[in-house]
Design a protein around this motif. Structure first.
Motif, PDB file in Angstrom:
ATOM      1  N   VAL A   1       0.681  -1.286   0.043  1.00 31.15           N
ATOM      2  CA  VAL A   1      -0.104   0.048  -0.091  1.00 31.15           C
ATOM      3  C   VAL A   1       0.895   1.223   0.132  1.00 31.15           C
ATOM      4  CG1 VAL A   1      -1.530   1.298   1.526  1.00 31.15           C
ATOM      5  CG2 VAL A   1      -1.951  -1.029   1.114  1.00 31.15           C
ATOM      6  N   VAL A   2       1.984   1.306   1.122  1.00 35.35           N
ATOM      7  CA  VAL A   2       2.885   2.396   0.906  1.00 35.35           C
ATOM      8  C   VAL A   2       3.582   2.553  -0.542  1.00 35.35           C
ATOM      9  CG1 VAL A   2       4.919   3.508   1.711  1.00 35.35           C
ATOM     10  CG2 VAL A   2       3.153   2.460   3.331  1.00 35.35           C
ATOM     11  N   LYS A   3       3.761   1.351  -0.944  1.00 38.75           N
ATOM     12  CA  LYS A   3       4.482   1.605  -2.401  1.00 38.75           C
ATOM     13  C   LYS A   3       3.726   2.148  -3.720  1.00 38.75           C
ATOM     14  CE  LYS A   3       8.084  -1.918  -1.793  1.00 38.75           C
ATOM     15  NZ  LYS A   3       8.501  -3.677  -2.176  1.00 38.75           N
ATOM     16  N   GLU A   4       2.593   1.721  -3.239  1.00 38.22           N
ATOM     17  CA  GLU A   4       1.609   2.111  -4.280  1.00 38.22           C
ATOM     18  C   GLU A   4       1.345   3.880  -4.084  1.00 38.22           C
ATOM     19  OE1 GLU A   4      -3.026   1.718  -5.487  1.00 38.22           O
ATOM     20  OE2 GLU A   4      -1.781  -0.035  -5.367  1.00 38.22           O
ATOM     21  N   GLY A   5       1.263   4.319  -2.595  1.00 39.77           N
ATOM     22  CA  GLY A   5       0.822   5.624  -2.453  1.00 39.77           C
ATOM     23  C   GLY A   5       1.957   6.631  -2.583  1.00 39.77           C
ATOM     24  N   VAL A   6       3.299   6.202  -2.731  1.00 38.80           N
ATOM     25  CA  VAL A   6       4.220   6.840  -2.865  1.00 38.80           C
ATOM     26  C   VAL A   6       5.022   6.536  -4.047  1.00 38.80           C
ATOM     27  CG1 VAL A   6       6.589   7.586  -1.780  1.00 38.80           C
ATOM     28  CG2 VAL A   6       4.729   7.024  -0.329  1.00 38.80           C
ATOM     29  N   PRO A   7       4.534   7.136  -5.203  1.00 39.29           N
ATOM     30  CA  PRO A   7       4.945   6.805  -6.708  1.00 39.29           C
ATOM     31  C   PRO A   7       6.609   6.826  -7.065  1.00 39.29           C
ATOM     32  CG  PRO A   7       3.527   8.666  -6.641  1.00 39.29           C
ATOM     33  CD  PRO A   7       3.837   8.306  -5.471  1.00 39.29           C
ATOM     34  N   ASN A   8       7.520   7.546  -6.309  1.00 36.14           N
ATOM     35  CA  ASN A   8       8.715   7.460  -6.590  1.00 36.14           C
ATOM     36  C   ASN A   8       9.407   6.543  -5.624  1.00 36.14           C
ATOM     37  OD1 ASN A   8      11.706   8.350  -6.063  1.00 36.14           O
ATOM     38  ND2 ASN A   8      11.211   9.365  -7.998  1.00 36.14           N
ATOM     39  N   SER A   9      10.147   5.575  -6.221  1.00 39.34           N
ATOM     40  CA  SER A   9      10.613   4.606  -5.192  1.00 39.34           C
ATOM     41  C   SER A   9      11.902   5.297  -4.282  1.00 39.34           C
ATOM     42  CB  SER A   9      11.610   3.612  -6.251  1.00 39.34           C
ATOM     43  OG  SER A   9      12.684   3.905  -6.893  1.00 39.34           O
ATOM     44  N   ARG A  10      12.485   6.233  -4.692  1.00 38.64           N
ATOM     45  CA  ARG A  10      13.294   7.025  -4.034  1.00 38.64           C
ATOM     46  C   ARG A  10      12.554   7.696  -2.705  1.00 38.64           C
ATOM     47  NH1 ARG A  10      18.509   6.342  -2.186  1.00 38.64           N
ATOM     48  NH2 ARG A  10      19.180   5.962  -4.576  1.00 38.64           N
ATOM     49  N   ASP A  11      11.606   8.124  -3.182  1.00 31.11           N
ATOM     50  CA  ASP A  11      10.800   8.899  -1.797  1.00 31.11           C
ATOM     51  C   ASP A  11      10.258   7.880  -0.992  1.00 31.11           C
ATOM     52  OD1 ASP A  11      10.958  11.422  -3.167  1.00 31.11           O
ATOM     53  OD2 ASP A  11       9.118  11.133  -4.342  1.00 31.11           O
ATOM     54  N   ALA A  12       9.739   6.597  -1.412  1.00 33.00           N
ATOM     55  CA  ALA A  12       9.253   5.679  -0.826  1.00 33.00           C
ATOM     56  C   ALA A  12      10.449   5.190   0.383  1.00 33.00           C
ATOM     57  CB  ALA A  12       8.685   4.442  -1.545  1.00 33.00           C
ATOM     58  N   GLN A  13      11.602   4.990  -0.321  1.00 32.15           N
ATOM     59  CA  GLN A  13      12.696   4.683   0.626  1.00 32.15           C
ATOM     60  C   GLN A  13      12.884   5.518   1.707  1.00 32.15           C
ATOM     61  OE1 GLN A  13      16.579   3.495  -1.351  1.00 32.15           O
ATOM     62  NE2 GLN A  13      17.574   4.763  -0.009  1.00 32.15           N
ATOM     63  N   ASN A  14      12.694   6.966   1.351  1.00 33.70           N
ATOM     64  CA  ASN A  14      13.007   8.119   2.282  1.00 33.70           C
ATOM     65  C   ASN A  14      12.011   7.917   3.368  1.00 33.70           C
ATOM     66  OD1 ASN A  14      15.271   8.662   1.049  1.00 33.70           O
ATOM     67  ND2 ASN A  14      14.531  10.337   0.032  1.00 33.70           N
ATOM     68  N   VAL A  15      10.613   7.743   3.027  1.00 35.37           N
ATOM     69  CA  VAL A  15       9.531   7.740   3.933  1.00 35.37           C
ATOM     70  C   VAL A  15       9.702   6.642   4.909  1.00 35.37           C
ATOM     71  CG1 VAL A  15       7.251   7.320   4.054  1.00 35.37           C
ATOM     72  CG2 VAL A  15       7.922   8.922   2.381  1.00 35.37           C
ATOM     73  N   MET A  16      10.018   5.405   4.212  1.00 31.01           N
ATOM     74  CA  MET A  16      10.207   4.138   5.424  1.00 31.01           C
ATOM     75  C   MET A  16      11.305   4.012   6.059  1.00 31.01           C
ATOM     76  SD  MET A  16       7.182   3.107   4.797  1.00 31.01           S
ATOM     77  CE  MET A  16       7.455   1.720   5.844  1.00 31.01           C
ATOM     78  N   LEU A  17      12.329   4.589   5.443  1.00 26.60           N
ATOM     79  CA  LEU A  17      13.732   4.201   6.151  1.00 26.60           C
ATOM     80  C   LEU A  17      14.175   5.324   6.905  1.00 26.60           C
ATOM     81  CD1 LEU A  17      15.870   2.053   3.341  1.00 26.60           C
ATOM     82  CD2 LEU A  17      14.113   1.096   5.232  1.00 26.60           C
ATOM     83  N   GLN A  18      13.703   6.507   6.595  1.00 31.26           N
ATOM     84  CA  GLN A  18      14.033   7.769   7.222  1.00 31.26           C
ATOM     85  C   GLN A  18      12.960   8.151   8.254  1.00 31.26           C
ATOM     86  OE1 GLN A  18      15.667  10.728   4.695  1.00 31.26           O
ATOM     87  NE2 GLN A  18      17.123   9.058   3.706  1.00 31.26           N
ATOM     88  N   GLY A  19      11.579   7.721   7.922  1.00 37.00           N
ATOM     89  CA  GLY A  19      10.573   8.261   8.570  1.00 37.00           C
ATOM     90  C   GLY A  19      10.522   9.775   8.426  1.00 37.00           C
ATOM     91  N   ILE A  20      10.719  10.266   7.259  1.00 35.30           N
ATOM     92  CA  ILE A  20      10.713  11.830   7.098  1.00 35.30           C
ATOM     93  C   ILE A  20       9.104  12.126   6.997  1.00 35.30           C
ATOM     94  CG2 ILE A  20      12.927  11.785   5.675  1.00 35.30           C
ATOM     95  CD1 ILE A  20      11.169  12.181   3.412  1.00 35.30           C
TER      96      ILE A  20
END
Length: 125
Positions: free
Chosen positions: A36-55
């Motif tokens: 669900v998160v991967k679909e909601g955050v279209p850019n894989s780099r942004d998804a990485q930052n959202v999940m691994l950095q908690g930005i």
């Protein structure tokens, strides 16, 4: 998480943020929730930052990155959401079965992950 499963999303531009703080809790997501998160955050780099950095991502940035469809002040956000809903409601009303099937096919990978991987948190490893 709930916002990501909607077809269209509207966020306040003056307050609030999008954040996935699991890395700081700590708590892992199920495969279904991660899809669900991967679909909601279209850019894989942004998804990485959202999940691994908690930005935290504000409304303006979320709009620029394609995570939401519109932004507005606290007085505008409900109106903008209604405008979006009314703009496209006739499509699903015309043929709800076809609309549902198109949505399921569009999100087939996420649906599969939710069906097989469940929803919820994974206990600490």
């Amino acid at each position: 998480m709930l916002a990501f499963v909607h077809d269209y999303k509207v966020m306040r531009d003056d307050r609030g943020f999008l954040c996935m703080p699991e890395v700081d809790l700590p708590g892992a997501l199920s495969p279904g929730m991660m899809a669900v998160v991967k679909e909601g955050v279209p850019n894989s780099r942004d998804a990485q930052n959202v999940m691994l950095q908690g930005i935290r991502i504000d409304g303006k940035t979320a709009l620029e990155k394609g995570m939401v469809d519109a932004i507005g002040s606290s007085d505008e956000v409900l109106l903008k959401a209604k405008e979006l809903a009314l703009k496209w409601a006739h499509k699903s009303a015309k043929s709800p079965t076809i609309y549902k099937q198109l949505r399921l096919e569009l999100r087939a990978d996420t649906v599969k992950a939710l069906e097989s991987g469940g929803i919820g948190f994974i206990p600490k490893l």
